[in-house]
Design a protein around this motif. Structure first.
Motif, PDB file in Angstrom:
ATOM      1  N   LYS A  15      45.138  51.829  13.905  1.00  0.00           N
ATOM      2  CA  LYS A  15      43.993  51.010  13.507  1.00  0.00           C
ATOM      3  C   LYS A  15      44.289  49.518  13.567  1.00  0.00           C
ATOM      4  N   LEU A  16      45.555  49.137  13.608  1.00  0.00           N
ATOM      5  CA  LEU A  16      45.941  47.732  13.690  1.00  0.00           C
ATOM      6  C   LEU A  16      46.503  47.476  15.085  1.00  0.00           C
ATOM      7  N   LEU A  17      45.682  46.907  15.942  1.00  0.00           N
ATOM      8  CA  LEU A  17      46.060  46.727  17.339  1.00  0.00           C
ATOM      9  C   LEU A  17      46.361  45.262  17.613  1.00  0.00           C
ATOM     10  N   ASP A  18      47.480  45.023  18.263  1.00  0.00           N
ATOM     11  CA  ASP A  18      47.858  43.653  18.595  1.00  0.00           C
ATOM     12  C   ASP A  18      46.913  43.087  19.641  1.00  0.00           C
ATOM     13  N   SER A  19      46.355  41.917  19.373  1.00  0.00           N
ATOM     14  CA  SER A  19      45.349  41.346  20.266  1.00  0.00           C
ATOM     15  C   SER A  19      45.902  41.002  21.640  1.00  0.00           C
ATOM     16  N   GLU A  20      47.214  40.680  21.716  1.00  0.00           N
ATOM     17  CA  GLU A  20      47.814  40.342  23.010  1.00  0.00           C
ATOM     18  C   GLU A  20      47.749  41.515  23.983  1.00  0.00           C
ATOM     19  N   ILE A  21      47.736  42.711  23.450  1.00  0.00           N
ATOM     20  CA  ILE A  21      47.724  43.905  24.287  1.00  0.00           C
ATOM     21  C   ILE A  21      46.326  44.480  24.387  1.00  0.00           C
ATOM     22  N   TRP A  22      45.667  44.683  23.255  1.00  0.00           N
ATOM     23  CA  TRP A  22      44.491  45.531  23.202  1.00  0.00           C
ATOM     24  C   TRP A  22      43.163  44.798  23.295  1.00  0.00           C
ATOM     25  N   SER A  23      43.139  43.481  23.093  1.00  0.00           N
ATOM     26  CA  SER A  23      41.881  42.750  23.217  1.00  0.00           C
ATOM     27  C   SER A  23      41.601  42.320  24.653  1.00  0.00           C
ATOM     28  N   ASN A  24      42.511  42.615  25.532  1.00  0.00           N
ATOM     29  CA  ASN A  24      42.364  42.297  26.946  1.00  0.00           C
ATOM     30  C   ASN A  24      41.986  43.587  27.682  1.00  0.00           C
ATOM     31  N   LYS A  25      40.753  43.656  28.171  1.00  0.00           N
ATOM     32  CA  LYS A  25      40.285  44.898  28.795  1.00  0.00           C
ATOM     33  C   LYS A  25      41.104  45.274  30.025  1.00  0.00           C
ATOM     34  N   THR A  26      41.530  44.291  30.788  1.00  0.00           N
ATOM     35  CA  THR A  26      42.353  44.589  31.963  1.00  0.00           C
ATOM     36  C   THR A  26      43.642  45.292  31.538  1.00  0.00           C
ATOM     37  N   ARG A  27      44.255  44.788  30.487  1.00  0.00           N
ATOM     38  CA  ARG A  27      45.482  45.417  30.002  1.00  0.00           C
ATOM     39  C   ARG A  27      45.209  46.804  29.418  1.00  0.00           C
ATOM     40  N   ARG A  28      44.109  46.952  28.708  1.00  0.00           N
ATOM     41  CA  ARG A  28      43.778  48.278  28.181  1.00  0.00           C
ATOM     42  C   ARG A  28      43.632  49.293  29.306  1.00  0.00           C
TER      43      ARG A  28
ATOM     44  N   GLU B 159      54.056  46.181  31.747  1.00  0.00           N
ATOM     45  CA  GLU B 159      53.040  47.002  32.399  1.00  0.00           C
ATOM     46  C   GLU B 159      53.316  48.495  32.324  1.00  0.00           C
ATOM     47  N   LYS B 160      54.582  48.886  32.464  1.00  0.00           N
ATOM     48  CA  LYS B 160      54.886  50.313  32.521  1.00  0.00           C
ATOM     49  C   LYS B 160      56.084  50.647  31.626  1.00  0.00           C
ATOM     50  N   PRO B 161      55.887  50.648  30.310  1.00  0.00           N
ATOM     51  CA  PRO B 161      56.994  50.947  29.400  1.00  0.00           C
ATOM     52  C   PRO B 161      57.224  52.449  29.245  1.00  0.00           C
ATOM     53  N   TRP B 162      58.322  52.773  28.578  1.00  0.00           N
ATOM     54  CA  TRP B 162      58.621  54.170  28.242  1.00  0.00           C
ATOM     55  C   TRP B 162      57.691  54.672  27.151  1.00  0.00           C
ATOM     56  N   GLY B 163      57.305  53.767  26.241  1.00  0.00           N
ATOM     57  CA  GLY B 163      56.446  54.185  25.146  1.00  0.00           C
ATOM     58  C   GLY B 163      55.700  53.022  24.517  1.00  0.00           C
ATOM     59  N   TYR B 164      54.884  53.351  23.537  1.00  0.00           N
ATOM     60  CA  TYR B 164      54.100  52.356  22.797  1.00  0.00           C
ATOM     61  C   TYR B 164      54.231  52.627  21.308  1.00  0.00           C
ATOM     62  N   HIS B 165      54.209  51.549  20.545  1.00  0.00           N
ATOM     63  CA  HIS B 165      54.114  51.672  19.096  1.00  0.00           C
ATOM     64  C   HIS B 165      52.939  50.834  18.622  1.00  0.00           C
ATOM     65  N   LEU B 166      52.047  51.465  17.874  1.00  0.00           N
ATOM     66  CA  LEU B 166      50.910  50.759  17.290  1.00  0.00           C
ATOM     67  C   LEU B 166      51.247  50.490  15.825  1.00  0.00           C
TER      68      LEU B 166
ATOM     69  N   VAL C  33      56.320  48.990  23.937  1.00  0.00           N
ATOM     70  CA  VAL C  33      55.399  47.863  23.817  1.00  0.00           C
ATOM     71  C   VAL C  33      54.669  47.957  22.487  1.00  0.00           C
ATOM     72  N   GLU C  34      54.683  46.854  21.764  1.00  0.00           N
ATOM     73  CA  GLU C  34      53.850  46.718  20.575  1.00  0.00           C
ATOM     74  C   GLU C  34      53.040  45.426  20.657  1.00  0.00           C
TER      75      GLU C  34
ATOM     76  N   LEU D 192      37.776  51.853  17.594  1.00  0.00           N
ATOM     77  CA  LEU D 192      38.109  50.439  17.786  1.00  0.00           C
ATOM     78  C   LEU D 192      38.019  50.053  19.251  1.00  0.00           C
ATOM     79  N   ILE D 193      38.479  50.932  20.129  1.00  0.00           N
ATOM     80  CA  ILE D 193      38.424  50.647  21.556  1.00  0.00           C
ATOM     81  C   ILE D 193      36.973  50.565  22.030  1.00  0.00           C
ATOM     82  N   GLN D 194      36.136  51.460  21.549  1.00  0.00           N
ATOM     83  CA  GLN D 194      34.721  51.405  21.914  1.00  0.00           C
ATOM     84  C   GLN D 194      34.077  50.113  21.441  1.00  0.00           C
ATOM     85  N   ASP D 195      34.452  49.660  20.249  1.00  0.00           N
ATOM     86  CA  ASP D 195      33.936  48.388  19.752  1.00  0.00           C
ATOM     87  C   ASP D 195      34.380  47.241  20.651  1.00  0.00           C
ATOM     88  N   MET D 196      35.625  47.280  21.084  1.00  0.00           N
ATOM     89  CA  MET D 196      36.120  46.234  21.977  1.00  0.00           C
ATOM     90  C   MET D 196      35.375  46.262  23.301  1.00  0.00           C
ATOM     91  N   ASN D 197      35.114  47.456  23.815  1.00  0.00           N
ATOM     92  CA  ASN D 197      34.381  47.559  25.076  1.00  0.00           C
ATOM     93  C   ASN D 197      32.959  47.022  24.936  1.00  0.00           C
TER      94      ASN D 197
END
Length: 339
Positions: free
Chosen positions: A291-304, A279-286, A273-274, A322-327
């Motif tokens: 520091k550059l987080l895709d908003s579709e994934i990381w700006s949604n607290k439920t998804r985080r 919901e349950k991938p083998w891995g993630y690529h940022l 997932v990038e 960045l995550i703390q700022d989003m929270n």
């Protein structure tokens, strides 16, 4: 004893100048583990109260601190038939503090026959050479290589030039046939039920985080690549400077080649997932070292929250500020979308 195991042990027998007694111990241990419980042979050189029943016991013997016997200095990879055609590759010139933990994590989760190559410069190489990874280096599981002067990776364009170089795949990575490229901002999840070899056995030419669900091909930052078709492609076409990045350039051409098998997007999103949610991938690529987080994934607290519950290891590569700022922006306990 399995012939392939015998070859591996024999190689170490020569490499470490073991005595015949040491080699007999290794051989007896392998025979002991391979035999049915009621037919296990006697063990020479092993205390009668020690009852080896698994590779874990062998790890205890070979990695025991303060051991004086040459056989006990061997890494447990001595009993694993490493496959040099299956390579996990990380190229990194920065001495990032999390690199040793990241590589150890990948080693612990990939199938045991996979080999690892780390390609870097003196500062990043020295970081790895002085860590607990030395056991894997000594065994041949992890190979540290200096970046040859013919290849450059100081910016995106140079990375693309290197990863579309015929010499890089055909000569530098030889004899690799299956290549897992992973970067310092990628991670795989210990909870995932998938094995990398599952996708190898499917024969996919390319597997990476999908850019969208309507196109073949995916991001190269965490990608499984079948090397022979790439060598064939690069043998007849050279990438021009300044065009698409290497992953897009390769995917656009591999998908129209005869004999290739590009993974469909619904398979790719299970792999990584990038920017496309799964919901349950083998891995993630940022991107951008976390520091550059895709908003579709990381700006949604439920998804985080889902990501952190499924794959807490991802925090190894995230910029948690960045995550703390989003929270703070969404509010503690807010399950809605961050606008």
């Amino acid at each position: 004893m399995c012939p392939s195991i015998a070859i591996v042990i024999g190689t170490y027998f020569q490499r470490f100048s073991l005595t015949s007694v040491d080699f007999d111990i290794l051989t007896d241990l392998q025979n002991y583990i391979s035999a049915p419980e009621n037919e296990q042979p006697p063990l020479s050189g092993i205390d009668k109260d020690q009852k080896p029943t698994s590779l874990g016991f062998l790890k205890e013997i070979f990695a025991s601190p303060g051991s004086s016997s040459p056989s006990q200095k061997l890494s447990p990879e001595v009993l694993i038939n490493l496959d040099p055609t299956r390579v996990a590759l990380l190229i990194e010139t920065r001495p990032l503090p999390h690199l040793p933990a990241l590589i150890a994590h990948f080693i612990s989760l990939l199938p045991p026959q996979w080999t690892f190559r780390f390609v870097g410069v003196p500062s990043s190489l020295s970081l790895l050479a002085s860590t607990s990874l030395t056991r894997h280096i000594a065994s041949g599981k992890l190979l540290l290589q200096a970046l040859p002067p013919t290849f450059h990776v100081s910016n995106q364009e140079e990375v693309s030039q290197t990863l579309t170089s015929l010499a890089f795949y055909k000569e530098f990575l030889h004899p690799a046939e299956w290549l897992l490229v992973y970067q310092a901002d990628s991670i795989i999840c210990s909870a995932a039920p998938h094995s990398l070899d599952t996708w190898v056995h499917e024969g996919y030419t390319w597997l990476g985080a999908p850019w969208n669900l309507g196109a073949l091909g995916g991001n190269g930052g965490l990608s499984l690549r079948h090397v022979p078709p790439i060598i064939e492609l690069l043998g007849r076409e050279k990438r021009k400077e300044g065009v698409e990045f290497e992953d897009r350039w390769l995917c656009d051409r591999l998908q129209v080649m005869n004999g290739t098998k590009m993974a469909p997007p619904d398979v790719e999103r299970e792999f990584s997932v990038e920017s496309v949610w799964f919901e349950k991938p083998w891995g993630y690529h940022l991107r951008g070292s976390g520091k550059l987080l895709d908003s579709e994934i990381w700006s949604n607290k439920t998804r985080r929250d889902i990501v952190f519950a499924w794959c807490p290891e991802v925090k190894m590569i995230l910029d948690m500020d960045l995550i703390q700022d989003m929270n703070r922006d969404t509010g503690v306990g807010n399950e809605g979308e961050y606008e």
